[in-house]
Design a protein around this motif. Structure first.
Motif, PDB file in Angstrom:
ATOM      1  N   ARG A  24       2.257  28.000   4.715  1.00  0.00           N
ATOM      2  CA  ARG A  24       0.973  28.070   4.024  1.00  0.00           C
ATOM      3  C   ARG A  24       0.557  26.435   4.923  1.00  0.00           C
ATOM      4  O   ARG A  24       1.115  25.456   4.575  1.00  0.00           O
ATOM      5  N   PRO A  25      -0.850  26.289   5.038  1.00  0.00           N
ATOM      6  CA  PRO A  25      -0.975  25.084   5.541  1.00  0.00           C
ATOM      7  C   PRO A  25      -0.737  23.964   4.166  1.00  0.00           C
ATOM      8  O   PRO A  25      -1.047  24.220   3.234  1.00  0.00           O
ATOM      9  N   ARG A  26      -0.036  22.921   4.475  1.00  0.00           N
ATOM     10  CA  ARG A  26      -0.243  21.792   2.883  1.00  0.00           C
ATOM     11  C   ARG A  26      -1.408  20.678   3.188  1.00  0.00           C
ATOM     12  O   ARG A  26      -1.610  20.073   4.339  1.00  0.00           O
ATOM     13  N   THR A  68      -3.014  17.283   2.871  1.00  0.00           N
ATOM     14  CA  THR A  68      -2.854  15.877   3.452  1.00  0.00           C
ATOM     15  C   THR A  68      -2.343  14.998   2.478  1.00  0.00           C
ATOM     16  O   THR A  68      -3.572  14.690   1.494  1.00  0.00           O
ATOM     17  N   SER A  75      -3.192  24.650  -1.083  1.00  0.00           N
ATOM     18  CA  SER A  75      -3.406  25.214   0.353  1.00  0.00           C
ATOM     19  C   SER A  75      -4.510  25.776   0.768  1.00  0.00           C
ATOM     20  O   SER A  75      -5.233  25.515   1.688  1.00  0.00           O
ATOM     21  N   ALA A 122      -6.460  23.080   1.751  1.00  0.00           N
ATOM     22  CA  ALA A 122      -6.392  22.481   3.248  1.00  0.00           C
ATOM     23  C   ALA A 122      -6.568  23.586   3.842  1.00  0.00           C
ATOM     24  O   ALA A 122      -7.218  22.581   5.229  1.00  0.00           O
ATOM     25  N   GLU A 123      -6.966  24.774   4.029  1.00  0.00           N
ATOM     26  CA  GLU A 123      -8.014  25.490   4.916  1.00  0.00           C
ATOM     27  C   GLU A 123      -8.700  25.488   4.652  1.00  0.00           C
ATOM     28  O   GLU A 123      -9.609  25.401   6.249  1.00  0.00           O
TER      29      GLU A 123
END
Length: 445
Positions: A216-218, A220, A258, A261-262
């Protein structure tokens, strides 16, 4: 296509938590009001006699209203499919969800009926996302787990703390400290205990599931990862002796972050107006992600050591079938009195409450972030009544009313977290109107 007969159906209405959900839902039933989102609902379960008793109990001291009682059993997929075609929304109270939840999700996704539950089992939630998310999007079905004490106070509490970091300030970590309080004895729901035991038994499956899925995208997050810290901590802000709680809250929050983040502006609604798009994008731009964890504590060290001992019993005995039999046969013994099969008495429920502090550490500006040492602290708190039988039904019913009244501004569908769906709505305001408080305790630079 015929309009559904009912606004929602409460499945498992005669269970421990289900009967309290019925009692809460009755407060908002108003068939004659054009502005009421809840004009009709039905109860569903295996035993009509138990459903009748539940309705009498929930309506007391008034006589029970003419609410339909439907026969449905999760072991009979046709019966679940049938009730899904009769309603806009299913409120699922039948746990443990890893045993009984999937047929209900499958039927809702197939029929396009929206689904909410009170699950606190990460493996079930993530498995449903893996297996049903894309089909749910196609069929316009929302599948939202954890719409109870797990994990709405954690999600909204994190967002509430995060939004206090204005301007250049930003959080690095927000730690939640949970304190369960009572004028009598704290007694938990056996279903919660059973879910914890089965969670230990199936921990390997959750690891495998996560490894099998794309990373999964994390989000920042400014600054370094937070330090691990001691096993038992005495926290000055809360006055609690606290230990890490392996609950669903942290995993649900991470899933929300997540998704964010997307989709930095959140997920678009089915048919949003311009002002609703602006409201959603403004909301999410004010939420700053942070590392998140949950600890449970007590004012006394002995109380916290008791929590640790109960957790160790579950961890040690939960890995073998004989150990699980012991735990589930004698829950009061191995939980040191925290859980019992018959659940708490009504007096024990009415006298219990919770406080959940959110202690945020972060940076007042970019130069502080460059140094790597947090120079700012913000403490907020969420408080409310007993978690399993009062707070959970309040949350579930308010989430349901938002789905009914604001479906056009919610995402089209998918297996989603409560935070990503309800964050930009007025859910926090509705919870505050129904006895759950959000407060800013302190801001220190």
């Amino acid at each position: 296509m015929e309009a559904p007969l009912y606004d929602f159906i409460i499945l498992g209405a005669s269970g421990f938590t289900g009967k309290y959900v019925v009692r809460e839902a009755l407060k908002f039933l108003n068939p004659s009001s054009p502005s009421s989102p809840l004009k009709s609902f039905a109860l569903a379960g295996r035993n009509p006699a138990k459903l009748t008793e539940t309705l009498k109990w929930a309506a007391h001291p008034n006589s029970p209203p003419p609410i339909p009682l439907l026969s449905a059993d999760v072991s009979d997929p046709q019966s679940i499919h049938r009730i899904c075609t009769q309603t806009k929304l299913i409120l699922n109270c039948v746990g443990p969800f890893r045993r009984y939840g999937e047929p209900v999700v499958a039927a809702c996704v197939e029929t396009g009926c929206d689904y909410l539950d009170i699950c606190g089992e990460p493996e079930f939630m993530e498995k449903m996302e893996a297996n049903y998310h894309e089909r749910a999007v196609e069929n316009g079905c929302l599948v939202i787990s954890a719409c109870g004490f797990d994990s709405v106070p954690a999600e909204l509490g994190l967002m509430f703390n995060s939004k206090q970091w204005v301007g250049e300030s930003a959080p690095n970590r927000i730690e939640a400290y949970l304190s369960l309080e009572s004028k009598r004895k704290i007694v938990g729901n056996f279903g919660t205990f059973e879910s914890a035991v089965l969670g230990v038994a199936n921990a390997g499956r959750l690891v495998q599931l996560r490894r099998s899925r794309p990373r999964r995208p994390r989000p920042t997050i400014p600054g370094p990862p937070p330090p691990k810290g001691p096993t038992v901590e005495h926290n000055k802000e809360t006055g609690l002796w606290a230990v890490r709680l392996p609950s669903a809250d942290a995993t649900v929050v991470r899933r929300t972050l997540s998704f964010l983040a997307e989709n930095p502006h959140g997920l678009p609604g089915v048919n949003e107006r311009v002002e609703e798009i602006e409201q959603r994008t403004t909301f999410w731009s004010s939420v700053k992600p942070a590392h998140f964890g949950v600890k449970i504590g007590s004012k006394s060290l002995i109380g916290t050591l008791r929590i640790i001992a109960a957790g160790m019993f579950i961890g040690l005995f939960g890995i073998t079938s004989f150990g699980r039999w012991l735990l589930l046969t004698f829950p009061s013994v191995f939980s040191l009195g925290w859980f019992k099969k018959k659940g708490p008495s009504e007096d024990e429920v009415d006298s219990a409450s919770f406080k959940m502090w959110f202690v945020g550490h972060g940076f007042s500006n970019k130069s502080g972030e460059a140094n790597g040492e947090p120079d700012m602290k913000i403490v907020t708190r969420v408080m409310g009544p007993e978690i399993g039988y009062i707070t959970t039904p309040i949350i579930l019913v308010q989430c349901a009313l938002i789905v009914l009244s604001k479906r056009e501004v919610l995402p089209k569908g998918g297996a989603l977290t409560p935070g990503i769906v309800f964050g930009p709505t007025n859910l926090q305001k509705k919870l505050e109107e129904n006895g759950i408080c959000f407060d800013v305790i302190s801001k220190n630079a």
